[in-house]
Design a protein around this motif. Structure first.
Motif, PDB file in Angstrom:
ATOM      1  N   ILE A 307      22.996 -12.865   7.340  1.00 18.96           N
ATOM      2  CA  ILE A 307      21.804 -12.284   6.723  1.00 18.96           C
ATOM      3  C   ILE A 307      21.284 -11.154   7.607  1.00 18.96           C
ATOM      4  O   ILE A 307      20.968 -11.368   8.780  1.00 18.96           O
ATOM      5  N   LYS A 308      21.212  -9.980   7.025  1.00 17.47           N
ATOM      6  CA  LYS A 308      20.595  -8.841   7.705  1.00 17.47           C
ATOM      7  C   LYS A 308      19.845  -8.026   6.662  1.00 17.47           C
ATOM      8  O   LYS A 308      20.458  -7.402   5.791  1.00 17.47           O
ATOM      9  N   PHE A 309      18.520  -8.068   6.742  1.00 20.07           N
ATOM     10  CA  PHE A 309      17.706  -7.370   5.766  1.00 20.07           C
ATOM     11  C   PHE A 309      17.568  -5.891   6.141  1.00 20.07           C
ATOM     12  O   PHE A 309      17.270  -5.570   7.295  1.00 20.07           O
ATOM     13  N   THR A 310      17.808  -5.034   5.182  1.00 22.13           N
ATOM     14  CA  THR A 310      17.602  -3.598   5.362  1.00 22.13           C
ATOM     15  C   THR A 310      16.722  -3.101   4.217  1.00 22.13           C
ATOM     16  O   THR A 310      16.642  -3.729   3.160  1.00 22.13           O
ATOM     17  N   SER A 311      16.064  -1.974   4.407  1.00 23.73           N
ATOM     18  CA  SER A 311      15.193  -1.422   3.365  1.00 23.73           C
ATOM     19  C   SER A 311      15.640  -0.022   2.983  1.00 23.73           C
ATOM     20  O   SER A 311      16.146   0.734   3.812  1.00 23.73           O
ATOM     21  N   LYS A 312      15.450   0.302   1.694  1.00 22.13           N
ATOM     22  CA  LYS A 312      15.865   1.610   1.189  1.00 22.13           C
ATOM     23  C   LYS A 312      15.008   2.731   1.744  1.00 22.13           C
ATOM     24  O   LYS A 312      15.485   3.844   1.961  1.00 22.13           O
ATOM     25  N   GLN A 313      13.735   2.456   1.938  1.00 22.24           N
ATOM     26  CA  GLN A 313      12.843   3.514   2.405  1.00 22.24           C
ATOM     27  C   GLN A 313      11.873   2.977   3.436  1.00 22.24           C
ATOM     28  O   GLN A 313      11.569   1.780   3.448  1.00 22.24           O
ATOM     29  N   PRO A 314      11.385   3.881   4.320  1.00 22.40           N
ATOM     30  CA  PRO A 314      10.421   3.444   5.344  1.00 22.40           C
ATOM     31  C   PRO A 314       9.135   2.943   4.713  1.00 22.40           C
ATOM     32  O   PRO A 314       8.774   3.322   3.602  1.00 22.40           O
ATOM     33  N   LEU A 315       8.440   2.106   5.444  1.00 23.12           N
ATOM     34  CA  LEU A 315       7.193   1.521   4.977  1.00 23.12           C
ATOM     35  C   LEU A 315       6.031   2.155   5.715  1.00 23.12           C
ATOM     36  O   LEU A 315       6.043   2.264   6.940  1.00 23.12           O
ATOM     37  N   GLY A 316       5.025   2.582   4.952  1.00 22.67           N
ATOM     38  CA  GLY A 316       3.835   3.151   5.559  1.00 22.67           C
ATOM     39  C   GLY A 316       2.917   2.095   6.132  1.00 22.67           C
ATOM     40  O   GLY A 316       3.216   0.891   6.112  1.00 22.67           O
ATOM     41  N   LYS A 317       1.743   2.514   6.600  1.00 26.49           N
ATOM     42  CA  LYS A 317       0.816   1.587   7.235  1.00 26.49           C
ATOM     43  C   LYS A 317       0.205   0.620   6.228  1.00 26.49           C
ATOM     44  O   LYS A 317       0.067  -0.570   6.495  1.00 26.49           O
ATOM     45  N   GLN A 318      -0.159   1.124   5.039  1.00 31.25           N
ATOM     46  CA  GLN A 318      -0.802   0.284   4.037  1.00 31.25           C
ATOM     47  C   GLN A 318       0.256  -0.455   3.219  1.00 31.25           C
ATOM     48  O   GLN A 318       1.073   0.178   2.564  1.00 31.25           O
ATOM     49  N   VAL A 319       0.216  -1.777   3.262  1.00 36.44           N
ATOM     50  CA  VAL A 319       1.188  -2.577   2.507  1.00 36.44           C
ATOM     51  C   VAL A 319       0.530  -3.152   1.262  1.00 36.44           C
ATOM     52  O   VAL A 319       0.907  -2.837   0.133  1.00 36.44           O
ATOM     53  N   VAL A 320      -0.455  -4.022   1.443  1.00 32.99           N
ATOM     54  CA  VAL A 320      -1.133  -4.601   0.282  1.00 32.99           C
ATOM     55  C   VAL A 320      -2.553  -4.996   0.679  1.00 32.99           C
ATOM     56  O   VAL A 320      -2.800  -5.437   1.808  1.00 32.99           O
ATOM     57  N   ALA A 321      -3.478  -4.802  -0.255  1.00 33.20           N
ATOM     58  CA  ALA A 321      -4.868  -5.169  -0.031  1.00 33.20           C
ATOM     59  C   ALA A 321      -5.339  -6.080  -1.168  1.00 33.20           C
ATOM     60  O   ALA A 321      -5.102  -5.784  -2.347  1.00 33.20           O
ATOM     61  N   LEU A 322      -5.958  -7.190  -0.804  1.00 30.53           N
ATOM     62  CA  LEU A 322      -6.548  -8.104  -1.779  1.00 30.53           C
ATOM     63  C   LEU A 322      -8.058  -8.050  -1.596  1.00 30.53           C
ATOM     64  O   LEU A 322      -8.563  -8.250  -0.483  1.00 30.53           O
ATOM     65  N   GLU A 323      -8.754  -7.775  -2.673  1.00 26.83           N
ATOM     66  CA  GLU A 323     -10.198  -7.613  -2.595  1.00 26.83           C
ATOM     67  C   GLU A 323     -10.890  -8.569  -3.553  1.00 26.83           C
ATOM     68  O   GLU A 323     -10.673  -8.534  -4.765  1.00 26.83           O
ATOM     69  N   SER A 324     -11.694  -9.463  -2.975  1.00 25.30           N
ATOM     70  CA  SER A 324     -12.535 -10.404  -3.736  1.00 25.30           C
ATOM     71  C   SER A 324     -11.740 -11.164  -4.802  1.00 25.30           C
ATOM     72  O   SER A 324     -12.149 -11.263  -5.953  1.00 25.30           O
ATOM     73  N   ILE A 325     -10.587 -11.709  -4.394  1.00 26.41           N
ATOM     74  CA  ILE A 325      -9.729 -12.424  -5.348  1.00 26.41           C
ATOM     75  C   ILE A 325     -10.302 -13.811  -5.661  1.00 26.41           C
ATOM     76  O   ILE A 325     -10.612 -14.590  -4.760  1.00 26.41           O
ATOM     77  N   HIS A 326     -10.418 -14.073  -6.945  1.00 30.34           N
ATOM     78  CA  HIS A 326     -10.809 -15.398  -7.427  1.00 30.34           C
ATOM     79  C   HIS A 326      -9.720 -15.895  -8.370  1.00 30.34           C
ATOM     80  O   HIS A 326      -9.201 -15.129  -9.184  1.00 30.34           O
ATOM     81  N   LYS A 327      -9.396 -17.189  -8.270  1.00 32.32           N
ATOM     82  CA  LYS A 327      -8.448 -17.771  -9.209  1.00 32.32           C
ATOM     83  C   LYS A 327      -8.761 -19.247  -9.375  1.00 32.32           C
ATOM     84  O   LYS A 327      -8.840 -19.998  -8.397  1.00 32.32           O
ATOM     85  N   SER A 328      -8.938 -19.659 -10.638  1.00 31.01           N
ATOM     86  CA  SER A 328      -9.217 -21.055 -10.956  1.00 31.01           C
ATOM     87  C   SER A 328      -8.242 -21.553 -12.003  1.00 31.01           C
ATOM     88  O   SER A 328      -7.703 -20.769 -12.798  1.00 31.01           O
ATOM     89  N   PHE A 329      -8.024 -22.858 -11.992  1.00 34.31           N
ATOM     90  CA  PHE A 329      -7.266 -23.534 -13.040  1.00 34.31           C
ATOM     91  C   PHE A 329      -8.171 -24.621 -13.598  1.00 34.31           C
ATOM     92  O   PHE A 329      -8.357 -25.668 -12.977  1.00 34.31           O
ATOM     93  N   GLY A 330      -8.773 -24.341 -14.747  1.00 34.64           N
ATOM     94  CA  GLY A 330      -9.763 -25.256 -15.291  1.00 34.64           C
ATOM     95  C   GLY A 330     -10.971 -25.301 -14.381  1.00 34.64           C
ATOM     96  O   GLY A 330     -11.540 -24.253 -14.024  1.00 34.64           O
ATOM     97  N   ASP A 331     -11.352 -26.518 -13.956  1.00 35.04           N
ATOM     98  CA  ASP A 331     -12.512 -26.677 -13.071  1.00 35.04           C
ATOM     99  C   ASP A 331     -12.139 -26.549 -11.597  1.00 35.04           C
ATOM    100  O   ASP A 331     -13.016 -26.646 -10.721  1.00 35.04           O
ATOM    101  N   LEU A 332     -10.859 -26.370 -11.324  1.00 34.48           N
ATOM    102  CA  LEU A 332     -10.399 -26.310  -9.935  1.00 34.48           C
ATOM    103  C   LEU A 332     -10.394 -24.869  -9.429  1.00 34.48           C
ATOM    104  O   LEU A 332      -9.617 -24.032  -9.892  1.00 34.48           O
ATOM    105  N   ASN A 333     -11.265 -24.580  -8.469  1.00 32.38           N
ATOM    106  CA  ASN A 333     -11.291 -23.255  -7.836  1.00 32.38           C
ATOM    107  C   ASN A 333     -10.271 -23.234  -6.700  1.00 32.38           C
ATOM    108  O   ASN A 333     -10.467 -23.878  -5.671  1.00 32.38           O
ATOM    109  N   VAL A 334      -9.180 -22.493  -6.910  1.00 31.46           N
ATOM    110  CA  VAL A 334      -8.114 -22.469  -5.912  1.00 31.46           C
ATOM    111  C   VAL A 334      -8.335 -21.347  -4.897  1.00 31.46           C
ATOM    112  O   VAL A 334      -8.300 -21.569  -3.686  1.00 31.46           O
ATOM    113  N   LEU A 335      -8.572 -20.146  -5.376  1.00 30.77           N
ATOM    114  CA  LEU A 335      -8.849 -19.006  -4.497  1.00 30.77           C
ATOM    115  C   LEU A 335     -10.267 -18.529  -4.773  1.00 30.77           C
ATOM    116  O   LEU A 335     -10.637 -18.306  -5.930  1.00 30.77           O
TER     117      LEU A 335
END
Length: 532
Positions: A307-335
């Motif tokens: 196993i040797k992972f390679t990438s097609k293109q370089p990666l910049g500084k910003q990868v992913v941002a999650l802002e105020s994420i909410h997620k529920s399943f019925g009455d269950l607040n998961v995130l």
């Protein structure tokens, strides 16, 4: 404690192992290891008594209590969780049931009264008065809260049923513990608790595990199923790897030296056997040849993917941002109000107890779940590729290994696809194997093959080691550590988290803990962070 004498197992013409002679001694903890298909599960079944060997005997010292971790999810469905654990000590459970029956009688006869006295004495001798407390302590240690202890087993989901069954076998405090993959479905905290418990247990243990850190922490010996043999080594897993590698290298070197010596002697014999003046020397050298022994080196059942992972293109500084994420399943607040920003080059381990929302977080991040609120924003240069936990949802059952991989890049030539599959141990006609008959390990390796083909610069993995053997886990760990892009992963494999992560994100009931540093550094500061 356990004696194995002249044990052999074969299926048709295939020999799993033969002429095995081993002794499992009191107080030692043995890790049973070997490649998938080598025969370690068969050997464990023989020790348990669930499989009959071809030849030989297995003897367990009379009078010893043996505890076996069973994987039957449904056997105790009609029982309370706490009662299921108490059944781990059959003699005590029988006394408890009879004692309860007698005390529930409207009136007791003299004989029944005497019987109660006998039961009370036996109950005390078996620590019956502290039994429920100890059972509850085990359940809590394994992540099952007190409010669940009186629920029926049928209400527990599969992973938590297995935790109850693990508590059951530990409750009996058996003299011999036989455990097959006890860390399956356990989170990192619970595995650490189990390691501590087993280190304090006085009995003899035989444990199958693919968790390198667990084997290193718990085991005093390794029992290796390979080369159609079963060999025992003193020391933990890392010591075994070093010692067995050195022993094999020395054997290969010794054989090479002896073969070179034989070639020299044969040349002399060939040249001078017809020469009367040197005939005696030629005969002497022939005798030397006959005495030189070339050791048999059987092929190992262990194979490691490349196993040797390679990438097609370089990666910049910003990868992913999650802002105020909410997620529920019925009455269950998961995130709830999750805010994260992940950057280029980070290796992020997402940890937390089972059911806390780790998979939900990754699925939301990857767009497979829509959040109830908030946003997910990927950087412009980010090209993520995803190893999902539920392989059945990802790989359809009506195709072949080759065709499924090709569906991710129909421009890839046959040589490229076959090369990637070969690196993932799908050789020759195995590339045309139906996805319906793939084992768990094969499916996991096929998922990694997809990631190798896609060459993303962000690798997102959800429990990638669940079905992999030790060799594949080691190869994956090294590849992720060496990858120059970003890695975001969920795993209960302590060694993988320790060797790869440089940032820890723990999901807790009170929110997210975000720590920049290694897992070992995080553990040192975790108590203060949890209290913050």
């Amino acid at each position: 404690m356990i004696r194995v004498k002249d044990l052999s197992v074969s299926f048709g013409g295939r020999i799993l192992f033969e002429n095995v002679n081993l002794s499992f001694d009191e107080g030692n903890r043995y890790g049973l290891i070997g490649a998938n298909g080598s025969g370690k599960s068969t050997f464990m079944k023989i020790l348990v008594g669930d499989f009959e060997q071809s030849t030989g005997t297995v003897t367990i010292q009379p009078g010893l209590r043996v505890g076996v971790l069973r994987q039957d999810h449904y056997q105790y469905d009609d029982c309370r969780v706490l009662d299921t654990v108490l059944m781990g000590h059959p003699e005590l459970w029988e006394v408890m049931q009879e004692r309860e029956r007698l005390y529930s009688l409207p009136e007791m006869s003299e004989e029944e009264g005497m019987r109660v006295g006998e039961l009370e004495s036996a109950f005390a001798d078996m620590d019956g008065y502290s039994a429920e407390y100890f059972a509850a302590e085990l359940l809590e240690g394994l992540g099952i809260p007190v409010e669940k202890h009186n629920d029926l087993m049928s209400s527990m989901i599969g992973g938590f049923k297995l935790r109850v069954l693990l508590a059951q076998v530990l409750f009996g405090r058996p003299d011999v513990l036989l455990l097959d993959e006890p860390t399956n479905h356990l989170d990192l905290d619970t595995i650490r608790w189990l390691e501590s418990f087993l280190l304090q247990h006085k009995g003899t243990m035989v444990i199958i595990s693919h968790d390198r850190h667990f084997l290193n922490t718990v085991c005093t010996h390794m029992v290796d199923v390979d080369y159609q043999q079963i060999s025992m080594f003193a020391g933990n897993y890392d010591f075994f790897v070093a010692a067995s590698t050195l022993a094999r290298e020395q054997l290969v070197a010794e054989n090479a030296k002896n073969q070179e010596k034989i070639a020299e002697l044969r040349e002399f014999v060939a040249r001078f056997s017809a020469n009367k003046s040197k005939a005696k020397q030629a005969t002497s050298r022939q005798k030397q040849i006959d005495k030189i022994e070339i050791q048999e080196i059987r092929p190992s059942s262990r194979v490691s993917p490349y196993i040797k992972f390679t990438s097609k293109q370089p990666l910049g500084k910003q990868v992913v941002a999650l802002e105020s994420i909410h997620k529920s399943f019925g009455d269950l607040n998961v995130l709830k109000d999750v805010n994260l920003e992940i950057h280029g080059g980070e290796k992020v381990a997402v940890i937390g107890v089972n059911g806390i929302g780790k998979t939900t977080l990754l699925n939301t991040m990857m767009g497979q779940l829509d959040p109830d609120g908030g946003s997910v924003t990927w950087g412009q240069s980010a090209e993520p590729t995803y190893f999902t936990q539920d392989h059945h949802d990802t790989i359809p059952r009506d195709t072949t290994v080759y065709e499924w991989l090709r569906s991710f890049d129909d421009q890839a030539d046959q040589q490229t696809l076959r090369s990637i599959l070969g690196r993932m141990l799908f050789s020759k006609d195995e590339v045309h194997k139906s996805t319906e008959v793939l084992s768990g390990g094969e499916t996991a390796r096929l998922m990694i093959a997809k990631m190798l083909l896609q060459q993303g610069n962000v690798l997102v993995l959800d429990e990638p080691t669940n079905h992999l053997d030790l060799e594949s886990i080691d190869a994956l760990t090294q590849a992720l550590a060496a990858f120059d892009g970003t890695v975001i992963f969920v795993s209960h494999a302590r060694q993988l988290v320790t060797d790869v992560a440089n940032r820890i994100i723990e999901l807790t009931p009170n929110g997210v803990i975000d720590f920049s540093g290694t897992y070992d550094e995080y553990l040192e500061k975790r108590e203060s962070l949890l209290g913050a």
